[in-house]
Design a protein around this motif. Structure first.
Motif, mmCIF file in Angstrom:
data_model
loop_
_atom_site.group_PDB
_atom_site.id
_atom_site.type_symbol
_atom_site.label_atom_id
_atom_site.label_comp_id
_atom_site.label_asym_id
_atom_site.label_seq_id
_atom_site.Cartn_x
_atom_site.Cartn_y
_atom_site.Cartn_z
ATOM 1 N N ARG A 156 -3.561 100.679 49.611
ATOM 2 C CA ARG A 156 -3.183 100.553 48.194
ATOM 3 C C ARG A 156 -2.553 101.846 47.685
ATOM 4 O O ARG A 156 -1.535 101.820 46.973
ATOM 5 C CB ARG A 156 -4.418 100.205 47.358
ATOM 6 C CG ARG A 156 -4.130 100.090 45.864
ATOM 7 C CD ARG A 156 -5.381 99.707 45.094
ATOM 8 N NE ARG A 156 -6.466 100.653 45.294
ATOM 9 C CZ ARG A 156 -6.570 101.806 44.621
ATOM 10 N NH1 ARG A 156 -5.656 102.153 43.735
ATOM 11 N NH2 ARG A 156 -7.597 102.606 44.851
ATOM 12 N N LYS A 159 0.945 102.244 49.047
ATOM 13 C CA LYS A 159 1.892 101.378 48.348
ATOM 14 C C LYS A 159 2.295 101.991 47.013
ATOM 15 O O LYS A 159 3.477 101.953 46.624
ATOM 16 C CB LYS A 159 1.259 100.008 48.142
ATOM 17 C CG LYS A 159 2.164 98.993 47.474
ATOM 18 C CD LYS A 159 1.472 97.640 47.338
ATOM 19 C CE LYS A 159 2.369 96.620 46.649
ATOM 20 N NZ LYS A 159 1.681 95.308 46.499
ATOM 21 N N GLU A 160 1.349 102.586 46.302
ATOM 22 C CA GLU A 160 1.659 103.204 45.011
ATOM 23 C C GLU A 160 2.599 104.390 45.166
ATOM 24 O O GLU A 160 3.547 104.557 44.394
ATOM 25 C CB GLU A 160 0.355 103.630 44.331
ATOM 26 C CG GLU A 160 -0.553 102.477 43.943
ATOM 27 C CD GLU A 160 -1.928 102.950 43.547
ATOM 28 O OE1 GLU A 160 -2.191 104.160 43.679
ATOM 29 O OE2 GLU A 160 -2.732 102.118 43.101
ATOM 30 N N ALA A 164 6.400 104.760 43.821
ATOM 31 C CA ALA A 164 6.816 105.856 42.950
ATOM 32 C C ALA A 164 8.025 106.592 43.513
ATOM 33 O O ALA A 164 8.907 107.034 42.769
ATOM 34 C CB ALA A 164 5.650 106.836 42.762
ATOM 35 N N VAL A 179 -0.196 106.633 38.664
ATOM 36 C CA VAL A 179 -1.171 107.057 39.661
ATOM 37 C C VAL A 179 -0.774 108.397 40.247
ATOM 38 O O VAL A 179 -1.586 109.188 40.658
ATOM 39 C CB VAL A 179 -1.284 105.985 40.761
ATOM 40 C CG1 VAL A 179 -2.329 106.364 41.784
ATOM 41 C CG2 VAL A 179 -1.614 104.634 40.150
ATOM 42 N N ARG A 302 -4.242 110.035 48.433
ATOM 43 C CA ARG A 302 -3.184 110.192 47.437
ATOM 44 C C ARG A 302 -2.671 111.638 47.447
ATOM 45 O O ARG A 302 -1.458 111.877 47.437
ATOM 46 C CB ARG A 302 -3.693 109.818 46.060
ATOM 47 C CG ARG A 302 -2.638 109.919 44.963
ATOM 48 C CD ARG A 302 -3.169 109.439 43.635
ATOM 49 N NE ARG A 302 -3.423 108.010 43.663
ATOM 50 C CZ ARG A 302 -4.633 107.460 43.601
ATOM 51 N NH1 ARG A 302 -5.701 108.241 43.497
ATOM 52 N NH2 ARG A 302 -4.777 106.151 43.624
#
Length: 735
Positions: A156, A159-160, A164, A179, A302
């Motif tokens: 997830r 993918k973010e 972006a 995010v 992230r």
């Protein structure tokens, strides 16, 4: 070797001992029809059809690259750095594509890749080179290092990040909950942020401003820095709550970013990371990634992807961040290189200091090695000329440092009966006077209540009847409890004299807070430790309070502490490790650096008969002199870092077999094997007797020693030799 179509069908190697699952080679291939027949429903890629893959395999003899065919459907995604799944023998394993090639040197049949896990390259080429260098230095496998370097994938979050990157914010940003903080088109700020209102923190140091100028100009200086004590001033000129060292690191990072490059800051724990991030915000470098394992899988991945794609010019993190994929790396900072948390507990057991030094050489980046104390390894870098020293003149240090006194038995001889107390009268008076103007820090070496107890009559150490582990008291009026297996020993009696009474051998932070509460009635007592109800504190107010902490858990006091008491000094220097003196001085200086200067009444009292060398270094605030003395002694005695050492521990037969294949482990180079003390196995019992052998060679033979140990481990895994064994180069107890 010619194109794939003109060579015999190669065969993918299988695990040792397994039958060939694909059958023998069936002669030369010709054309696409033959490729389709060989791969079933798959057709291989027309361009660079061979993928070289590093697989996540544990055995040391399988530590190499493997060639696989790239199906045409995966040709666009199977690029260097991506995660893939591939068949190896009867199993399907994970791995990374490290290169694409037109041909393969393998003479058997090649298998196709099973699938591409993600088309986003998680492994960058500089990190791969670093991982190979670390594996070579520590006699480990590349797969082991890559497990440390690349965190597990979080689909997830990936993918973010990719979304972006594909849709950068326009002039009118979309009203969504971002995010990721996506920067402008240029990922690195080339314009220095606005100047802060307080003075440059590097101005008091010899070579400090020159170091920052080199960073701004794109240079790669390497420095060992001993920061001044105290806190950075706030914007209004008053004493703030950010440590001076964090403010200075932020300014060095700002110079690097202003010069068009990126920076990596590695710290021992999350509290130090928060302090660096706060200092970066104050210095105008607000766009940074915080890479901490404690933050959880999603935030960690992230931050990893933000660093990998250049979305943040600065990465701040703990030990695992030493492998962070930072493109255009210009500066690497390591704070507190003497802390235990910077040594990786998993194979091949690398230390952040050595990894970052390797990284600076491989990527041409600058290095700033900083600590309140100084390790012998850092002093060796200075002695070899590999790095330069950044230190403040003695007059500047005297103006910034608190007054330090050592309350040894000789110093307290005239105190009378109060000199024998754990808190002597002189220390009690210093704490009372300090409480009149602010908080007082009390550092104790141990956490808990009474972590070690003994027989009250004959003073024999109290041990568990089940696993023979040491007993302690978790709280007042509690039954003794084993610190290994956790069993209660309510009916304990001494095996030597039969007495049931217990006496304290080591006093922890909880018991110390209880005693101070009785000695200073009406005074707030706070505990900062891993076992305390409130955990480790980050910051305390400026009002009167007693703050009891363990080493490394010292909170920052607003405006600085009025005084600091360093209790049980003899315990801090009583260890058997080679670094006992420098580690004790490091802990003391870390606490003393949070105390106000002597001109403002700040004082530090060292209570106890510690070793003379670190005691004198603390009084003079001179860690460099102690490190230089320790380095000279180790050179004379042929001890690390003057030599390279490898420790091989495990079952006696396994250790003997592994060391016997190492040509350098002969004569005076081999020490032992000797039996190791029993260790708990985590289930209430002790492990089988183990031994340890030490191999000691000159520094010129360091690479050869690692190579021979690695080859011996490969033979061991290929032969499936029994027993357990662990190989550790540069073991902590010998550093």
């Amino acid at each position: 070797m010619g194109p794939v179509n003109d060579v015999p069908e190669p065969e993918q190697p299988a695990l040792l001992g397994l039958d060939d699952v694909q059958g023998p080679a069936s002669g030369p291939r010709g054309g696409k029809a033959r490729r389709k027949a060989a791969l079933g429903a798959h057709e291989i890629a027309e361009v660079l059809p061979v993928a070289r893959v590093v697989l996540d395999l544990q055995p040391a003899h399988l530590d190499r690259e493997y060639d696989y065919l790239v199906p045409a459907s995966m040709a666009a995604d199977a690029q260097p750095g991506v995660r893939v799944r591939a068949r190896f023998g009867p199993q399907e394993v994970s791995g990374y594509v490290v290169a694409r090639a037109a041909t393969s040197e393998h003479t058997g049949r090649l298998m196709p890749l099973r699938r591409v896990v993600s088309g986003d390259p998680a492994l960058s080429e500089p990190v791969l080179r670093l991982a190979r260098a670390v594996a070579d230095r520590y006699a480990g496998t590349l797969a082991d290092v890559l497990r440390l370097a690349v965190p597990p994938r979080h689909a997830r979050v990936e993918k973010e990040i990719l979304a972006a990157l594909a849709n950068p914010p326009s002039v009118e940003p979309v009203e969504t909950t971002p995010v990721v903080n996506v920067p402008s088109v240029e990922p690195v700020e080339t314009t220095p942020p606005a100047e802060s209102t307080h003075a440059d923190p590097w101005a008091p140091y010899r070579g400090g401003e020159a170091f920052c100028r080199h960073l701004l100009a794109g240079g790669a200086p390497r420095a060992v820095w001993t920061p001044l004590p105290g806190l950075a001033p706030a914007d209004d000129g008053s004493v703030g709550h950010v440590p001076h060292w964090a403010d200075a690191i932020a300014r060095a990072v700002r110079a690097t970013v202003a010069g068009g490059r990126r920076a990596l800051v590695v710290v021992p724990d999350a509290r130090d990371a928060d302090r660096v991030c706060e200092a970066l915000e104050a210095a105008g470098v607000g766009d940074h990634a915080r890479l901490l394992a404690d933050d959880g899988p999603a935030p960690r991945y992230r931050a990893f992807l933000r660093a990998r794609h250049g979305l943040a010019p600065v990465v701040v993190g703990t030990r695992a961040a030493m492998f962070a994929p930072v493109p255009s790396l210009g500066l690497v900072v390591l704070w507190g290189d003497g802390e235990d948390t910077l040594a990786e507990p998993h194979a091949p057991y690398p230390h952040a200091r050595e990894v970052l030094a390797l990284r600076c050489e491989l990527e041409g980046a600058a290095l700033l090695l900083a600590s309140p104390g100084r390790t012998v390894q850092a002093q060796a870098l200075l002695a070899s000329g590999w790095a330069r020293e950044i230190v403040a003149p003695r007059d500047v240090l005297r103006a910034r440092a608190p007054r330090v006194r050592a309350l040894t038995s000789v110093e307290l001889a005239a105190e009378g009966p109060g000199a024998a107390a754990r808190l002597p009268t002189a220390a009690w008076r210093a704490a009372r006077d300090g409480l009149a103007s602010g908080p007082v820090l009390v550092q104790v070496p141990r956490t808990g209540y009474l972590p070690v107890v003994a027989c009250g009559r004959c003073r024999t150490a109290a041990r568990c009847a089940h696993c023979h582990g040491p007993l302690g008291l978790p709280r007042q009026a509690a039954a003794p409890q084993c610190t290994w297996c956790g069993r209660l020993a309510g009916g304990w009696r001494c095996d030597e004299c039969g007495d049931s009474r217990l006496r304290a051998v080591r006093v922890g932070s909880d018991r110390t807070a209880e005693e101070l509460g009785r000695a200073f009635p009406g005074t707030t007592v706070r505990v900062s430790a891993s076992t305390a109800p409130g955990g480790v504190l980050d910051r305390v107010a400026a009002g009167p309070a007693l703050v009891v902490c363990t080493p490394g858990a010292e909170p920052v006091a607003d405006g600085g502490y009025a005084a600091a008491l360093l209790l049980d000094a003899a315990v801090a220097t009583s260890g058997t490790g080679l670094a006992a003196a420098t580690e004790a001085l490091h802990r003391w200086l870390a606490a003393a650096s949070l105390v106000r200067p002597a001109r403002d009444g700040g004082q530090v009292l060292l209570v106890g008969d510690a070793a003379p060398a670190p005691t004198g270094a603390l009084v003079r605030f001179d860690p460099a002199a102690l490190a230089e003395r320790e380095l000279a002694e180790r050179r004379e005695l042929a001890l690390p870092p003057a030599v390279r050492v490898a420790a091989v521990s495990g079952d006696r037969e396994a250790v003997g077999a592994l060391v016997g294949r190492v040509a350098l482990a002969g004569g005076e180079a081999l020490l032992g094997p000797v039996e190791l003390p029993p260790e708990p196995d985590g289930r209430g019992a002790t492990l089988d007797p183990r031994v340890r052998a030490v191999v000691r060679v000159p520094l010129a033979q360091s690479a050869e020693l690692a190579r021979q140990l690695r080859a011996s481990l490969a033979v061991r895994s290929a032969r499936r030799e029994g027993g357990s064994v662990r190989v550790q180069l540069d073991p902590k107890e010998m550093l």
